[in-house]
Design a protein around this motif. Structure first.
Motif, PDB file in Angstrom:
ATOM      1  N   ASP A 183       0.838  -1.191   0.000  1.00 31.19           N
ATOM      2  CA  ASP A 183       0.000   0.000   0.000  1.00 31.19           C
ATOM      3  C   ASP A 183       0.885   1.259   0.000  1.00 31.19           C
ATOM      4  OD1 ASP A 183      -1.832   2.003   0.323  1.00 31.19           O
ATOM      5  OD2 ASP A 183      -2.842   1.090   2.067  1.00 31.19           O
ATOM      6  N   PRO A 184       1.395   1.647  -1.190  1.00 32.31           N
ATOM      7  CA  PRO A 184       2.291   2.809  -1.245  1.00 32.31           C
ATOM      8  C   PRO A 184       1.620   4.094  -0.732  1.00 32.31           C
ATOM      9  CG  PRO A 184       2.288   1.611  -3.345  1.00 32.31           C
ATOM     10  CD  PRO A 184       1.183   1.035  -2.513  1.00 32.31           C
ATOM     11  N   GLU A 185       0.303   4.232  -0.955  1.00 28.27           N
ATOM     12  CA  GLU A 185      -0.415   5.430  -0.484  1.00 28.27           C
ATOM     13  C   GLU A 185      -0.314   5.569   1.030  1.00 28.27           C
ATOM     14  OE1 GLU A 185      -2.333   8.064  -1.347  1.00 28.27           O
ATOM     15  OE2 GLU A 185      -1.830   7.860  -3.465  1.00 28.27           O
ATOM     16  N   ALA A 190       2.236   8.175   5.859  1.00 22.85           N
ATOM     17  CA  ALA A 190       3.049   8.069   7.079  1.00 22.85           C
ATOM     18  C   ALA A 190       4.292   8.956   6.961  1.00 22.85           C
ATOM     19  CB  ALA A 190       3.437   6.606   7.320  1.00 22.85           C
ATOM     20  N   VAL A 191       5.006   8.857   5.827  1.00 24.19           N
ATOM     21  CA  VAL A 191       6.252   9.617   5.661  1.00 24.19           C
ATOM     22  C   VAL A 191       5.961  11.120   5.606  1.00 24.19           C
ATOM     23  CG1 VAL A 191       8.172  10.041   4.069  1.00 24.19           C
ATOM     24  CG2 VAL A 191       7.468   7.700   4.571  1.00 24.19           C
ATOM     25  N   ASP A 192       4.772  11.498   5.129  1.00 23.44           N
ATOM     26  CA  ASP A 192       4.384  12.908   5.051  1.00 23.44           C
ATOM     27  C   ASP A 192       4.384  13.558   6.436  1.00 23.44           C
ATOM     28  OD1 ASP A 192       3.597  15.218   3.732  1.00 23.44           O
ATOM     29  OD2 ASP A 192       1.458  14.739   3.820  1.00 23.44           O
ATOM     30  N   ALA A 204       6.932   3.515  13.219  1.00 19.24           N
ATOM     31  CA  ALA A 204       5.833   2.778  13.856  1.00 19.24           C
ATOM     32  C   ALA A 204       4.572   2.842  12.991  1.00 19.24           C
ATOM     33  CB  ALA A 204       5.560   3.361  15.251  1.00 19.24           C
ATOM     34  N   LEU A 205       4.314   4.038  12.454  1.00 21.00           N
ATOM     35  CA  LEU A 205       3.144   4.239  11.609  1.00 21.00           C
ATOM     36  C   LEU A 205       3.253   3.415  10.325  1.00 21.00           C
ATOM     37  CD1 LEU A 205       0.705   6.066  12.180  1.00 21.00           C
ATOM     38  CD2 LEU A 205       1.794   7.844  10.794  1.00 21.00           C
ATOM     39  N   LEU A 206       4.469   3.332   9.777  1.00 22.71           N
ATOM     40  CA  LEU A 206       4.679   2.545   8.557  1.00 22.71           C
ATOM     41  C   LEU A 206       4.344   1.076   8.814  1.00 22.71           C
ATOM     42  CD1 LEU A 206       7.959   4.195   7.214  1.00 22.71           C
ATOM     43  CD2 LEU A 206       5.821   3.954   5.918  1.00 22.71           C
ATOM     44  N   ALA A 207       4.765   0.602   9.980  1.00 17.29           N
ATOM     45  CA  ALA A 207       4.462  -0.785  10.331  1.00 17.29           C
ATOM     46  C   ALA A 207       2.957  -0.973  10.492  1.00 17.29           C
ATOM     47  CB  ALA A 207       5.188  -1.163  11.624  1.00 17.29           C
ATOM     48  N   GLU A 208       2.359  -0.042  11.172  1.00 20.53           N
ATOM     49  CA  GLU A 208       0.954  -0.169  11.557  1.00 20.53           C
ATOM     50  C   GLU A 208       0.004  -0.005  10.373  1.00 20.53           C
ATOM     51  OE1 GLU A 208      -2.010   2.505  14.285  1.00 20.53           O
ATOM     52  OE2 GLU A 208       0.138   2.485  14.819  1.00 20.53           O
ATOM     53  N   GLY A 211       1.882  -1.844   6.786  1.00 18.78           N
ATOM     54  CA  GLY A 211       2.361  -3.214   6.927  1.00 18.78           C
ATOM     55  C   GLY A 211       3.850  -3.373   6.663  1.00 18.78           C
ATOM     56  N   ALA A 212       4.653  -2.330   6.948  1.00 19.87           N
ATOM     57  CA  ALA A 212       6.081  -2.380   6.646  1.00 19.87           C
ATOM     58  C   ALA A 212       6.839  -3.171   7.700  1.00 19.87           C
ATOM     59  CB  ALA A 212       6.649  -0.966   6.558  1.00 19.87           C
ATOM     60  N   SER A 213       7.816  -3.975   7.245  1.00 18.08           N
ATOM     61  CA  SER A 213       8.753  -4.620   8.163  1.00 18.08           C
ATOM     62  C   SER A 213       9.730  -3.567   8.664  1.00 18.08           C
ATOM     63  CB  SER A 213       9.512  -5.720   7.429  1.00 18.08           C
ATOM     64  OG  SER A 213      10.371  -5.125   6.465  1.00 18.08           O
ATOM     65  N   ASP A 214      10.542  -3.945   9.680  1.00 14.52           N
ATOM     66  CA  ASP A 214      11.566  -3.020  10.162  1.00 14.52           C
ATOM     67  C   ASP A 214      12.471  -2.548   9.029  1.00 14.52           C
ATOM     68  OD1 ASP A 214      10.791  -2.911  12.747  1.00 14.52           O
ATOM     69  OD2 ASP A 214      12.730  -3.622  13.557  1.00 14.52           O
ATOM     70  N   ALA A 215      12.918  -3.496   8.208  1.00 14.05           N
ATOM     71  CA  ALA A 215      13.841  -3.162   7.117  1.00 14.05           C
ATOM     72  C   ALA A 215      13.171  -2.245   6.105  1.00 14.05           C
ATOM     73  CB  ALA A 215      14.321  -4.437   6.427  1.00 14.05           C
ATOM     74  N   GLN A 216      11.911  -2.541   5.790  1.00 17.06           N
ATOM     75  CA  GLN A 216      11.198  -1.676   4.841  1.00 17.06           C
ATOM     76  C   GLN A 216      11.018  -0.272   5.407  1.00 17.06           C
ATOM     77  OE1 GLN A 216       7.809  -4.287   4.347  1.00 17.06           O
ATOM     78  NE2 GLN A 216       8.382  -4.766   2.210  1.00 17.06           N
ATOM     79  N   ALA A 217      10.654  -0.165   6.670  1.00 13.22           N
ATOM     80  CA  ALA A 217      10.473   1.149   7.290  1.00 13.22           C
ATOM     81  C   ALA A 217      11.780   1.934   7.257  1.00 13.22           C
ATOM     82  CB  ALA A 217       9.968   0.990   8.727  1.00 13.22           C
ATOM     83  N   LYS A 218      12.881   1.263   7.574  1.00 17.12           N
ATOM     84  CA  LYS A 218      14.187   1.947   7.536  1.00 17.12           C
ATOM     85  C   LYS A 218      14.513   2.417   6.141  1.00 17.12           C
ATOM     86  CE  LYS A 218      16.589   0.237  11.604  1.00 17.12           C
ATOM     87  NZ  LYS A 218      16.649  -1.141  12.091  1.00 17.12           N
ATOM     88  N   ALA A 219      14.197   1.584   5.139  1.00 14.18           N
ATOM     89  CA  ALA A 219      14.470   1.960   3.743  1.00 14.18           C
ATOM     90  C   ALA A 219      13.639   3.168   3.346  1.00 14.18           C
ATOM     91  CB  ALA A 219      14.193   0.771   2.819  1.00 14.18           C
ATOM     92  N   CYS A 220      12.386   3.221   3.820  1.00 16.87           N
ATOM     93  CA  CYS A 220      11.540   4.386   3.536  1.00 16.87           C
ATOM     94  C   CYS A 220      12.158   5.648   4.126  1.00 16.87           C
ATOM     95  CB  CYS A 220      10.142   4.193   4.136  1.00 16.87           C
ATOM     96  SG  CYS A 220       9.150   2.957   3.265  1.00 16.87           S
TER      97      CYS A 220
END
Lengths: 443, 443
Positions: A183-185, A190-192, A204-208, A211-220
């Protein structure tokens, strides 16, 4: 009437500030016209259902009703527009057959939002917008043109220099897709919030929500950290190792924006990959603008590319646009004492009145001066000359004209220097810098 | 979105008409500034109780509410202003300590009325107002100045010549008092209906609402019949044999207005003793304005002197003002096909694009032209030159610029005459009449 008081969120400028505002609007408008934008004004109201198409703005709308509306009047509720983009998209759809495309228009109007007022945030404010729309497709070179126009428009004003932060929604979406986020939207939303809530809460919001994993959230978050004054941002993104065709497209478009800006005005743009713009209709380049030294003010000019705002059936009009927050900009600069005008009236010359019987002669002198473009008032009363000169001084009027009495020649006095010379009202002209009020920045 | 449709009473101009409107507003504003009027804008809203002080206007007001207003939100109802005089009077009271008097201001803004729309009558329309207010007293020479300003402002436009009809409320009131009528206000309201219902019904109304005898009603109608292009109206009034000090004062003031107008612009004003202006705040000179040859349109510019509009406790600010109905004037002239513009965009030059690879060169040529004040667009695509020329033709852009390729010189072509010459973008300038779109009257 009891003494009235201001209404919170509805600013009103005194005449000297309104003179500055007009000067600013005139310069902006002149730049827009130099780039071939045609003027447009839309009505202040839109049907309420149009204004509410985006749920998140619904709380900001002012709804109208006629005070004496009949009980059986049909329910065609109208609301005041909250921006100039939604009315413009509606205007294009309504009048597509009468317009020529690509259509470049500027629009400088008040908008209204029922928000809680705070410093630099109003319920009624003036915006200056440009948009370019085309039928079916819009070439990306227009996305590179927008910052040049804003650079010229705001660069012509006696205000601090600006820095336009640019990004591209395709970079976000392609990168998130390349990362495998479903869900890129949601990830974008979240990043906004990064500037508001910080990286930990965004993660935390990215995960919630996405559905981002830790690694995905860090990459974002790593993508959002990238910022560069030139096209080198693209290498920094590629170094993150994410692959996606839409990402490549977005990078190429943003490189083009950065290169065009650098050729026109070095230092005008910075690629800032955390800029997202909350409104969900943007689909390509997005812009925010900061006044250097006043970054705490936030963005004073924002916009972006939209592909789906103006479409109806088979008709589709992709566009790109940007909006200068004129009231916001001026309110903040007035608050900082950073803009002044040389006088509080347009008047360059006050014609002194020797006696009330000579008013017709004074009016003739004033008419002769006005015919040659010199703003002139005649003194309100035949008070002592000292009092008439003080009338001019209090308003910053630089010259007082003394009609010659009993055959003597007229004279004109620069009341700043005291210099007084003989002059004829059909020949004398003030120096160019005294013809109109001068607007200047502080210090 | 389904295809949107217009909203009755909320006119929107296409860009060429908006260009004409801007031209008209610029000329009006420029004249106002030549007379020393300072700019002002007031907020679009006023507290509802202020707007409803005059009961008869209550039915026209649009009331605002925030869509998401909380149930416990205090009831501070706001309405959109229906003219610019009431907000101006409020602004003067609110800011009297920060203004210098006499205070001359102009104000060009939209106003809103919930009236039934009809030809030339809108629910949203643009007005251009001037007012002069002073503290405590206002000399009558300002009442004589107003027509000169309007004569210059509207006389500078490519529209039919105007005729300003002037009268003075003191003439009515003094004459009615001199006749022995107990309620001059009621008599005025009856005579104000003369054009609508004719003399017989006015006579009946005078008997019914103002208690007039047959002889008194006839005397009222005789006054209303008087009209003269010069100060001779005063003799015609005196010949009716009614005596009253207020009548003498009104006659002297109106003579002054007529004489000042004749000295400035012969034929500009006519003394027309049936002009009353319905709004009950006028206390001296009143003005209405007709376009010659378009008298059926009614008044396009009206106003008058008011002594009691801006007062609070001991503070009293008498004023005189007039309002040009810009939307009304333009709507009627557009409808008659009486105003045109030479092109539909500000653009003077289209830079042709030999190939997409050369866009940066074309942008540089455009930048050089714009730096010297020449409105320029670059072609949207590298289509065949014939198609690019048609792009310019469709918009009325007079010149197409052809960048020299492979070392050849640039050329510029006047696409109306076909004449093509070598030119450099940092030196060539179009003739003055091609620099900006030209607005002209029909025929």
């Amino acid at each position: 009437m009891s003494k009235p008081t201001p209404i919170s969120g509805f600013p009103e400028w005194l005449p000297p500030q309104r003179m500055i505002e007009q000067y600013v609007v005139d310069r902006i408008r002149s730049t827009f016209e130099l780039y071939g934008f045609a003027p447009l004004e839309t009505r202040a109201v839109e049907p309420l259902d149009q204004l509410l198409r985006k749920g998140e703005t619904s709380k900001e709308v002012y709804v109208l009703r006629r005070l004496q509306a009949a009980a059986d009047e049909p329910d065609d509720a109208l609301g005041l527009h909250f921006d100039l983009t939604v009315p413009f998209a509606r205007f294009v759809l309504e009048n597509a057959g009468k317009l020529t495309f690509p259509f470049r228009r500027y629009q400088i109007q008040k908008v209204w939002r029922g928000e809680r007022p705070q410093e630099g945030r109003y319920r009624e404010f003036l915006q200056a917008d440009i948009d370019i729309v085309d039928r079916d497709t819009l070439p990306p070179h227009y996305e590179a043109e927008i910052p040049l126009i804003i650079g010229d428009a705001l660069g012509s004003l006696p205000i601090p220099p600006i820095r336009i932060q640019v990004n591209n929604r395709k970079i976000f979406e392609g990168y998130y897709r390349g990362l495998g986020l479903a869900d890129p939207e949601a990830a974008l939303r979240a990043v906004d919030k990064l500037d508001k809530i910080g990286p930990d809460k965004v993660a935390a919001l990215l995960a919630e929500t996405a559905g981002a994993s830790d690694a995905q959230a860090k990459a974002c978050l790593r993508l959002a950290e990238i910022s560069a004054p030139d096209a080198s941002f693209a290498d920094a993104v590629r170094a993150l190792g994410v692959e996606d065709p839409l990402l490549d497209e977005g990078l190429a478009e943003l490189v083009r924006v950065m290169e065009a800006a650098a050729a026109h005005t070095p230092g005008l743009c910075v690629a800032d990959l955390k800029i997202a713009r909350g409104l969900d209709y943007y689909t390509g380049t997005v812009y925010e603008t900061q006044l250097r030294g006043y970054e705490r003010f936030g963005s004073i000019c924002s916009g972006g590319r939209y592909d789906n705002l103006a479409s109806s059936g088979a008709d589709r009009f992709p566009g790109v646009g940007i909006s200068i927050g004129v009231s916001r900009l001026l309110g903040l600069l007035f608050g900082a004492g950073a803009l002044t005008t040389s006088r509080s009236v347009p008047t360059s010359v006050l014609v002194a009145l020797p006696s009330e019987e000579l008013r017709a002669d004074c009016d003739r002198a004033a008419t002769a001066l006005r015919r040659r473009g010199i703003a002139t008032e005649v003194s309100p009363t035949a008070a002592k000359y000292g009092k008439q000169i003080r009338f001019a001084e209090r308003r910053g009027i630089p010259y007082v004209w003394f009609p010659g009495v009993d055959g003597a020649a007229d004279t004109v006095k620069d009341i700043r220097s005291g210099e007084q010379v003989e002059a004829a009202p059909d020949a004398w002209t003030p120096p160019a810098q005294d013809l109109h009020p001068q607007v200047s920045g502080a210090g």
